[in-house]
Design a protein around this motif. Structure first.
Motif, PDB file in Angstrom:
ATOM      1  N   VAL A 184      13.224 -18.507  10.798  1.00  0.00           N
ATOM      2  CA  VAL A 184      14.345 -17.648  10.407  1.00  0.00           C
ATOM      3  C   VAL A 184      13.899 -16.290   9.857  1.00  0.00           C
ATOM      4  O   VAL A 184      14.719 -15.542   9.331  1.00  0.00           O
ATOM      5  CB  VAL A 184      15.267 -18.362   9.383  1.00  0.00           C
ATOM      6  N   LEU A 185      12.618 -15.964   9.985  1.00  0.00           N
ATOM      7  CA  LEU A 185      12.137 -14.670   9.518  1.00  0.00           C
ATOM      8  C   LEU A 185      12.508 -13.612  10.545  1.00  0.00           C
ATOM      9  O   LEU A 185      12.050 -13.639  11.676  1.00  0.00           O
ATOM     10  CB  LEU A 185      10.615 -14.691   9.306  1.00  0.00           C
ATOM     11  N   GLY A 186      13.367 -12.680  10.134  1.00  0.00           N
ATOM     12  CA  GLY A 186      13.788 -11.631  11.055  1.00  0.00           C
ATOM     13  C   GLY A 186      12.895 -10.411  10.949  1.00  0.00           C
ATOM     14  O   GLY A 186      12.356  -9.922  11.930  1.00  0.00           O
ATOM     15  N   SER A 187      12.726  -9.927   9.737  1.00  0.00           N
ATOM     16  CA  SER A 187      11.872  -8.763   9.491  1.00  0.00           C
ATOM     17  C   SER A 187      11.511  -8.772   8.013  1.00  0.00           C
ATOM     18  O   SER A 187      12.035  -9.564   7.245  1.00  0.00           O
ATOM     19  CB  SER A 187      12.595  -7.465   9.858  1.00  0.00           C
ATOM     20  N   VAL A 188      10.625  -7.861   7.649  1.00  0.00           N
ATOM     21  CA  VAL A 188      10.234  -7.718   6.246  1.00  0.00           C
ATOM     22  C   VAL A 188      10.505  -6.274   5.839  1.00  0.00           C
ATOM     23  O   VAL A 188      10.074  -5.346   6.520  1.00  0.00           O
ATOM     24  CB  VAL A 188       8.751  -8.081   6.034  1.00  0.00           C
ATOM     25  N   VAL A 189      11.254  -6.094   4.756  1.00  0.00           N
ATOM     26  CA  VAL A 189      11.546  -4.758   4.245  1.00  0.00           C
ATOM     27  C   VAL A 189      10.548  -4.451   3.134  1.00  0.00           C
ATOM     28  O   VAL A 189      10.398  -5.223   2.195  1.00  0.00           O
ATOM     29  CB  VAL A 189      12.987  -4.656   3.705  1.00  0.00           C
ATOM     30  N   VAL A 190       9.865  -3.329   3.281  1.00  0.00           N
ATOM     31  CA  VAL A 190       8.873  -2.891   2.306  1.00  0.00           C
ATOM     32  C   VAL A 190       9.442  -1.697   1.555  1.00  0.00           C
ATOM     33  O   VAL A 190       9.958  -0.759   2.174  1.00  0.00           O
ATOM     34  CB  VAL A 190       7.554  -2.507   3.024  1.00  0.00           C
ATOM     35  N   GLU A 191       9.352  -1.735   0.231  1.00  0.00           N
ATOM     36  CA  GLU A 191       9.900  -0.648  -0.586  1.00  0.00           C
ATOM     37  C   GLU A 191       8.919   0.520  -0.621  1.00  0.00           C
ATOM     38  O   GLU A 191       8.176   0.727  -1.566  1.00  0.00           O
ATOM     39  CB  GLU A 191      10.195  -1.131  -2.004  1.00  0.00           C
ATOM     40  N   SER A 192       8.928   1.269   0.459  1.00  0.00           N
ATOM     41  CA  SER A 192       8.088   2.460   0.595  1.00  0.00           C
ATOM     42  C   SER A 192       8.753   3.356   1.627  1.00  0.00           C
ATOM     43  O   SER A 192       9.519   2.890   2.464  1.00  0.00           O
ATOM     44  CB  SER A 192       6.682   2.078   1.049  1.00  0.00           C
ATOM     45  N   CYS A 193       8.433   4.644   1.562  1.00  0.00           N
ATOM     46  CA  CYS A 193       8.960   5.557   2.569  1.00  0.00           C
ATOM     47  C   CYS A 193       7.875   5.824   3.610  1.00  0.00           C
ATOM     48  O   CYS A 193       6.699   5.521   3.406  1.00  0.00           O
ATOM     49  CB  CYS A 193       9.436   6.863   1.939  1.00  0.00           C
ATOM     50  N   GLU A 194       8.283   6.400   4.711  1.00  0.00           N
ATOM     51  CA  GLU A 194       7.365   6.669   5.810  1.00  0.00           C
ATOM     52  C   GLU A 194       6.196   7.551   5.378  1.00  0.00           C
ATOM     53  O   GLU A 194       5.050   7.310   5.754  1.00  0.00           O
ATOM     54  CB  GLU A 194       8.141   7.331   6.952  1.00  0.00           C
ATOM     55  N   VAL A 195       6.470   8.547   4.566  1.00  0.00           N
ATOM     56  CA  VAL A 195       5.424   9.481   4.136  1.00  0.00           C
ATOM     57  C   VAL A 195       4.362   8.758   3.315  1.00  0.00           C
ATOM     58  O   VAL A 195       3.163   8.844   3.603  1.00  0.00           O
ATOM     59  CB  VAL A 195       6.036  10.656   3.326  1.00  0.00           C
ATOM     60  N   ARG A 196       4.781   8.030   2.286  1.00  0.00           N
ATOM     61  CA  ARG A 196       3.820   7.323   1.428  1.00  0.00           C
ATOM     62  C   ARG A 196       3.098   6.217   2.196  1.00  0.00           C
ATOM     63  O   ARG A 196       1.894   6.028   2.048  1.00  0.00           O
ATOM     64  CB  ARG A 196       4.507   6.735   0.197  1.00  0.00           C
ATOM     65  N   TRP A 197       3.844   5.467   3.012  1.00  0.00           N
ATOM     66  CA  TRP A 197       3.253   4.354   3.755  1.00  0.00           C
ATOM     67  C   TRP A 197       2.190   4.855   4.729  1.00  0.00           C
ATOM     68  O   TRP A 197       1.073   4.329   4.761  1.00  0.00           O
ATOM     69  CB  TRP A 197       4.352   3.594   4.498  1.00  0.00           C
ATOM     70  N   ASN A 198       2.534   5.866   5.516  1.00  0.00           N
ATOM     71  CA  ASN A 198       1.580   6.384   6.497  1.00  0.00           C
ATOM     72  C   ASN A 198       0.353   6.992   5.828  1.00  0.00           C
ATOM     73  O   ASN A 198      -0.770   6.831   6.314  1.00  0.00           O
ATOM     74  CB  ASN A 198       2.248   7.397   7.425  1.00  0.00           C
ATOM     75  N   THR A 199       0.547   7.689   4.735  1.00  0.00           N
ATOM     76  CA  THR A 199      -0.580   8.269   4.008  1.00  0.00           C
ATOM     77  C   THR A 199      -1.514   7.177   3.501  1.00  0.00           C
ATOM     78  O   THR A 199      -2.739   7.270   3.648  1.00  0.00           O
ATOM     79  CB  THR A 199      -0.087   9.136   2.830  1.00  0.00           C
ATOM     80  N   THR A 200      -0.942   6.133   2.932  1.00  0.00           N
ATOM     81  CA  THR A 200      -1.761   5.021   2.442  1.00  0.00           C
ATOM     82  C   THR A 200      -2.521   4.358   3.578  1.00  0.00           C
ATOM     83  O   THR A 200      -3.711   4.065   3.463  1.00  0.00           O
ATOM     84  CB  THR A 200      -0.894   3.985   1.705  1.00  0.00           C
ATOM     85  N   MET A 201      -1.843   4.129   4.710  1.00  0.00           N
ATOM     86  CA  MET A 201      -2.508   3.482   5.848  1.00  0.00           C
ATOM     87  C   MET A 201      -3.628   4.364   6.406  1.00  0.00           C
ATOM     88  O   MET A 201      -4.698   3.870   6.772  1.00  0.00           O
ATOM     89  CB  MET A 201      -1.502   3.154   6.958  1.00  0.00           C
ATOM     90  N   GLU A 202      -3.405   5.679   6.456  1.00  0.00           N
ATOM     91  CA  GLU A 202      -4.437   6.600   6.935  1.00  0.00           C
ATOM     92  C   GLU A 202      -5.649   6.567   6.022  1.00  0.00           C
ATOM     93  O   GLU A 202      -6.790   6.547   6.488  1.00  0.00           O
ATOM     94  CB  GLU A 202      -3.881   8.023   7.029  1.00  0.00           C
ATOM     95  N   ILE A 203      -5.413   6.555   4.712  1.00  0.00           N
ATOM     96  CA  ILE A 203      -6.528   6.504   3.759  1.00  0.00           C
ATOM     97  C   ILE A 203      -7.285   5.196   3.895  1.00  0.00           C
ATOM     98  O   ILE A 203      -8.524   5.174   3.868  1.00  0.00           O
ATOM     99  CB  ILE A 203      -6.020   6.703   2.315  1.00  0.00           C
TER     100      ILE A 203
END
Length: 133
Positions: A11-30
């Motif tokens: 029953v897992l549809g998706s996971v919502v993460v409390e982050s915005c695209e800017v912060r998330w992408n920056t963290t992933m790039e780092i």
């Protein structure tokens, strides 16, 4: 545990993460740099862990927060307005400041049945469990 449980029950549809695209992408790039590998213990959070679990089950990760630059702009505008209000007591500035603070307190610290009070933080059950959590 929750993600694993929902996924195992199908029953897992998706996971919502409390982050915005800017912060998330920056963290992933780092994290994908040599320096990021050194900082991984600091940069890895429960949001990244939840994201990794969702990906492991081939489920989408949804970023569910306002863009950080919008938040920054709003904070800047509110700070400027606060300074203007505090510096103009005779033109209603202090009244506006009082109303803004009162509204913020009402939203951030609701009262009434079902809400915590300052005394709630001294509940023996909470104090006993605090070192564990």
């Amino acid at each position: 545990d929750t993600i694993d449980d929902l996924a195992q029950r199908g029953v897992l549809g998706s996971v919502v993460v409390e982050s915005c695209e800017v912060r998330w992408n920056t963290t992933m790039e780092i994290l994908n740099t040599p320096r990021g590998q050194l900082l991984k213990p600091v940069l890895t959070s429960e949001m990244k862990a939840a994201s990794d679990r969702a990906v492991s089950y081939n489920r989408p990760v949804v970023l569910g927060d306002q863009l950080i630059n919008v938040t920054g702009s709003s904070l800047s505008a509110a700070f400027k307005q606060t300074l203007a209000d505090l510096s103009s007591p005779l033109n209603g500035g202090w009244g506006r400041f009082y109303n803004d603070v009162k509204e913020a307190v009402d939203v951030a610290l609701p009262t009434g049945p079902g809400y915590l009070t300052p005394r709630s933080f001294f509940d023996p059950r909470l104090l006993i469990a605090a070192p564990v959590s």
